[in-house]
Write a protein that holds these residues in place. Sequence first.
Motif, short mmCIF file in Angstrom:
data_model
loop_
_atom_site.label_atom_id
_atom_site.label_comp_id
_atom_site.label_asym_id
_atom_site.label_seq_id
_atom_site.Cartn_x
_atom_site.Cartn_y
_atom_site.Cartn_z
N TRP A 134 0.86 -1.18 0.00
CA TRP A 134 0.00 0.00 0.00
C TRP A 134 0.90 1.24 0.00
N PRO A 135 0.38 2.42 -0.31
CA PRO A 135 1.21 3.63 -0.39
C PRO A 135 1.56 4.19 0.99
N ASN A 142 7.42 0.69 -1.65
CA ASN A 142 6.04 0.22 -1.61
C ASN A 142 5.49 0.07 -3.03
N TYR A 144 3.04 1.31 -4.50
CA TYR A 144 2.48 2.49 -5.17
C TYR A 144 3.59 3.28 -5.87
N ASP A 151 -2.25 0.87 -5.33
CA ASP A 151 -2.58 0.55 -3.94
C ASP A 151 -3.26 -0.82 -3.97
N LYS A 154 -5.92 -1.52 -1.10
CA LYS A 154 -7.24 -0.89 -1.27
C LYS A 154 -8.11 -1.69 -2.23
#
Length: 473
Positions: A134-135, A142, A144, A151, A154
């Motif tokens: 995820w960011p 990461n 992102y 992401d 998400k």
Amino acid sequence: MEEKKMNYEANWESLKQHQPAKWFKDSKFGIFVHWGVYSVPAWAPTSECDIDQYTKLHGTHPYAEIYLYCMRFRNSPFWKHHVETYGSNFHYDDFIPMFKAENYNADEWAKLFKEAGAKYSVMVTKHSDDFAMWPTEYSDRNAYKMGPHKDLVKEFADAMRGNDLKLGLYFTWCFNVYYSHYPSFPYTDYIHAQAKELIDTYHPDLFWPDAEYAVPRQRVPAELWRSEEMIAYYYNQAKDPKEVLVNDRWGKVDNERLLGDYMTPEYASMNGIPEFYWETTRGIGRSFGYNQMEGEDDYSSVKELVHILVDNVSKNGNLLLNVGPKADGTIPEIQKQRLLGIGKWLKVNGDAIYGTRHWVHFGVDTDNGIPVRYTKKGDTVYAIALERPQGSLKIPYIMAKENTKIQLLGLPQDLNWVQNGSELEIKLPDNMEESEAYAFSITPEPYCLIEEKNKPKILTVADLQVMGLDKHW
């Protein structure tokens, strides 16, 4: 009147008042997802190691998701494979641009998991290689900013909840093979910040830390992790703390149990009904992360997986079964087939699994060697035969009451039965189809003539009469 929300304090005495959420105990079956940069090399030995030996300190292990950890051991199978395949100048982070997730479709995953009969799913958001899915604001490393540039968490969270699956998030806690200051107080601050970021952003129903095993092996004091602080934070941020839960991999032992709501044995089961709730976690094959070396013989069959699920539920537990997607985000066909096979069985036999609780004893073997496992819901006991009976199923140490109704799940007809002393004999229908396991509903709840103890005690009919036939224990 609205029930007052309980606030938990960051100490064991307060936290142990929390109990596993009812939805979790009703669900019984969840899907684990190990997917990350390690899905690019997707490699672990299959013939040189035994899951029971746990030789990971020497870089020999069937888990592909700890590729970075194991390749650091010179002359280990991982090290040799890496040098021979990619060269000595190819570093682990050189895999990151190759992790593109170009075919990732979280909604397809969720629909597959639901078809498999799962009620919740747990995604690995960061493993011991410290690559976040995820960011995160606390590291540029990461998904992102690198690799997929998405992401991924998400998309996963939205898809699971959009398909009525509870959301669980895995997060490496006590073990990190990339972070330069591990273990240290700055590292603890770092993981606390990331964990709070995950919790506040995605509000998981289940928070699944990992790697408590690193604590005693590396002689790191459990107090370093400040685990009670994070668990209290997680409980208290929830709209209803009773609806969320955590596992037991926080690096802290109190008396004889680990800190957390339930126990998580790995590739293991219980030999009886424990007093605490638990969940087996395991892969369909030998690894959690996708291992391209695994073939058909390395994967458990649908029948074996159904039997594990049934056995767990009969002993007051869940099954969290892992899938390991490929780097592009596709789930291997052999893993899909296993999931769909379990789902097909659950469509017929789900009443014997979902929403049930353990009975007074988890099960017996018949005289001809057929294992039988029990679950209970309301006034019905389910006797689940793990092999096909011939002609009739003779279950020892069960006494049916008058007007008892017995059915084979999937068939609407009542079955004939007879009580032969302490043995209940169920006459089988002629049209019984082949199945991985055969679930019989027995209503009302029969008397059980065997008691769950460390060593089961056989009870006689005279014992029952002394205790009173109306007592269920």
